[in-house]
Design an enzyme around this catalytic site. Structure first.
Site, PDB file in Angstrom:
ATOM      1  CD  GLU A 128     -11.806   7.414 -13.322  1.00  0.00           C
ATOM      2  OE1 GLU A 128     -12.081   7.654 -12.162  1.00  0.00           O
ATOM      3  OE2 GLU A 128     -11.126   6.872 -13.913  1.00  0.00           O
ATOM      4  CB  THR A 181      -3.208  12.489 -12.550  1.00  0.00           C
ATOM      5  OG1 THR A 181      -3.154  11.435 -11.536  1.00  0.00           O
ATOM      6  CG2 THR A 181      -3.697  12.014 -13.746  1.00  0.00           C
TER       7      THR A 181
HETATM    8  P1  ADP Z   1      -5.776   6.369  -9.864  1.00  0.00           P
HETATM    9  O1  ADP Z   1      -4.995   6.508 -11.157  1.00  0.00           O
HETATM   10  O2  ADP Z   1      -5.048   5.352  -8.761  1.00  0.00           O
HETATM   11  O3  ADP Z   1      -7.294   5.926  -9.850  1.00  0.00           O
HETATM   12  P2  ADP Z   1      -6.407   8.905  -9.420  1.00  0.00           P
HETATM   13  O4  ADP Z   1      -5.224  10.106  -9.509  1.00  0.00           O
HETATM   14  O5  ADP Z   1      -7.111   8.968 -10.737  1.00  0.00           O
HETATM   15  O6  ADP Z   1      -5.773   7.622  -9.037  1.00  0.00           O
HETATM   16  O7  ADP Z   1      -7.443   9.255  -8.596  1.00  0.00           O
HETATM   17  C1  ADP Z   1      -7.060   9.564  -7.267  1.00  0.00           C
HETATM   18  C2  ADP Z   1      -7.600  10.895  -6.969  1.00  0.00           C
HETATM   19  O8  ADP Z   1      -9.059  11.081  -6.904  1.00  0.00           O
HETATM   20  C3  ADP Z   1      -7.192  11.753  -5.556  1.00  0.00           C
HETATM   21  O9  ADP Z   1      -7.028  13.046  -5.970  1.00  0.00           O
HETATM   22  C4  ADP Z   1      -8.120  11.207  -4.843  1.00  0.00           C
HETATM   23  O10 ADP Z   1      -8.306  12.286  -3.502  1.00  0.00           O
HETATM   24  C5  ADP Z   1      -9.423  11.428  -5.624  1.00  0.00           C
HETATM   25  N1  ADP Z   1     -10.473  10.704  -5.009  1.00  0.00           N
HETATM   26  C6  ADP Z   1     -11.716  11.267  -4.419  1.00  0.00           C
HETATM   27  N2  ADP Z   1     -12.435  10.173  -4.164  1.00  0.00           N
HETATM   28  C7  ADP Z   1     -11.664   8.929  -4.336  1.00  0.00           C
HETATM   29  C8  ADP Z   1     -12.082   7.637  -3.978  1.00  0.00           C
HETATM   30  N3  ADP Z   1     -13.308   7.126  -3.501  1.00  0.00           N
HETATM   31  N4  ADP Z   1     -11.131   6.679  -4.274  1.00  0.00           N
HETATM   32  C9  ADP Z   1      -9.879   7.012  -4.918  1.00  0.00           C
HETATM   33  N5  ADP Z   1      -9.590   8.211  -5.022  1.00  0.00           N
HETATM   34  C10 ADP Z   1     -10.416   9.517  -4.892  1.00  0.00           C
END
Ligand code: ADP
Length: 306
Positions: A128, A181
């Site tokens: 995260e 975000t």
């Molecule tokens: P959500 O709120 O849907 O979890 P986030 O903004 O927290 O979305 O996470 C998405 C971010 O994490 C993007 O920048 C993405 O490139 C990065 N990321 C890296 N690896 C992954 C993964 N395996 N799955 C999803 N997002 C990923």
């Protein structure tokens, strides 16, 4: 056991009055991952389908969370990971948390479960940190524990699992717009008034009590956010309308899922949840914004082998 296939649930974080501390896992939407134990040290992402995301270990949350686990383990070998994304990245329903928790849960299972769930939360939080810059636990905790979870404290980390009333259903609509975000964090105030604090922790206590006692009316009365939603909702076109039609259709409550743009509603029973989905869809059809909709029971089990 050398290989394991897992379902990694989507999660709703914040849940109106529980900014950064409450989350819940969903049953009908989530990613799949296949994790294999291999002799070669380290972690490799060998396949990633469904989304355009980095496969370099240090740039993918599954890799980063997995490396955090390996750093604490005396295991000499490594792991290969396949990720099949069904959750869109940046949707606000825990896309990154699904991958980071799936990786550490599966590795722990393949190593004979040397780590506790709480330790797995800590490893997944490193994923995260990569995704959003903040090592928050409100998505990874429910993905690992199932049901609702409360992050009572971050230092030391203290996760409290909360029971889910059997007829509680979630409806989530994801309007296909981009809300970064970082932007949705930046616009938040860093101070709150005592008056807003009092209203917010009254509702948080009410929601937790309602979940424990299966009091759907109390849950509904408590699903109010006086602090974050009034500011963040301006980034989500149609939010006020989606909320008002959801409440008119019989939802218990409605708010922003995670940092948005997804919007969630809770309802008592599947029929109400499906009616809410129809009402939400109409709003975005009229505005002309594409969407995905999920109607799901609460997932009380969390990540599971499939
Ligand atoms: P959500 O709120 O849907 O979890 P986030 O903004 O927290 O979305 O996470 C998405 C971010 O994490 C993007 O920048 C993405 O490139 C990065 N990321 C890296 N690896 C992954 C993964 N395996 N799955 C999803 N997002 C990923």
């Amino acid at each position: 056991m050398k290989e394991i296939r897992v379902f990694c649930p989507a999660t709703i974080a914040n849940i109106s009055c529980g900014f950064d501390v409450l989350g819940v896992a969903l049953q009908s939407v989530g990613d799949e991952m296949i994790i294999q134990k291999v002799a070669q040290k380290g972690i490799r992402i060998t396949k990633l389908t469904g989304q355009n995301l980095p496969t370099e270990t240090h740039l993918n949350v599954a890799g980063v969370a997995g490396l955090a686990l390996l750093a604490e383990s005396d295991y000499e070998g490594g792991f290969e990971i396949e990720i099949h994304k069904k959750i869109k990245a940046g949707s606000g329903i825990g896309s990154s948390a699904a991958s980071s928790t799936g990786a550490v849960w599966a590795m722990n299972a393949l190593l004979g479960s040397p780590f506790s769930k709480l330790q797995l939360v800590k490893f997944a939080m490193e994923g995260e940190r990569l995704a959003s810059g903040v090592a928050h636990a409100d998505n990874v905790a429910p993905a690992l524990f199932g049901g609702f979870t409360l992050v009572r404290s971050y230092a030391p980390l203290d996760i409290v699992p909360i029971p889910s009333p059997p007829q509680l259903w979630a409806t989530v609509i994801h309007p296909q717009i981009e809300v970064r975000t970082s932007d949705s964090r930046k616009i938040l105030k860093t101070n709150i008034t005592l008056a807003d604090g009092i209203k917010q922790w009254g509702n948080l206590g009410g929601l937790v009590a309602g979940l424990f006692t299966e009091d759907y009316d109390l849950i509904g009365r408590s699903l109010i956010d006086h602090i974050v939603e009034p500011i963040r909702s301006i980034l989500i076109p149609g939010f006020d309308k989606v909320k008002s039609v959801s409440m008119e259709t019989g939802a218990l409550g409605c708010g922003i899922s995670g940092s948005g743009p997804s919007i969630f509603a809770f309802s008592k029973g599947e029929e109400n949840a499906r009616n809410v989905a129809r009402a939400m869809k109409e709003v975005y059809t009229k505005i002309g914004i594409d969407y995905d909709v999920h109607v799901s029971k609460v997932n009380v089990e969390g990540i599971r082998e499939i």
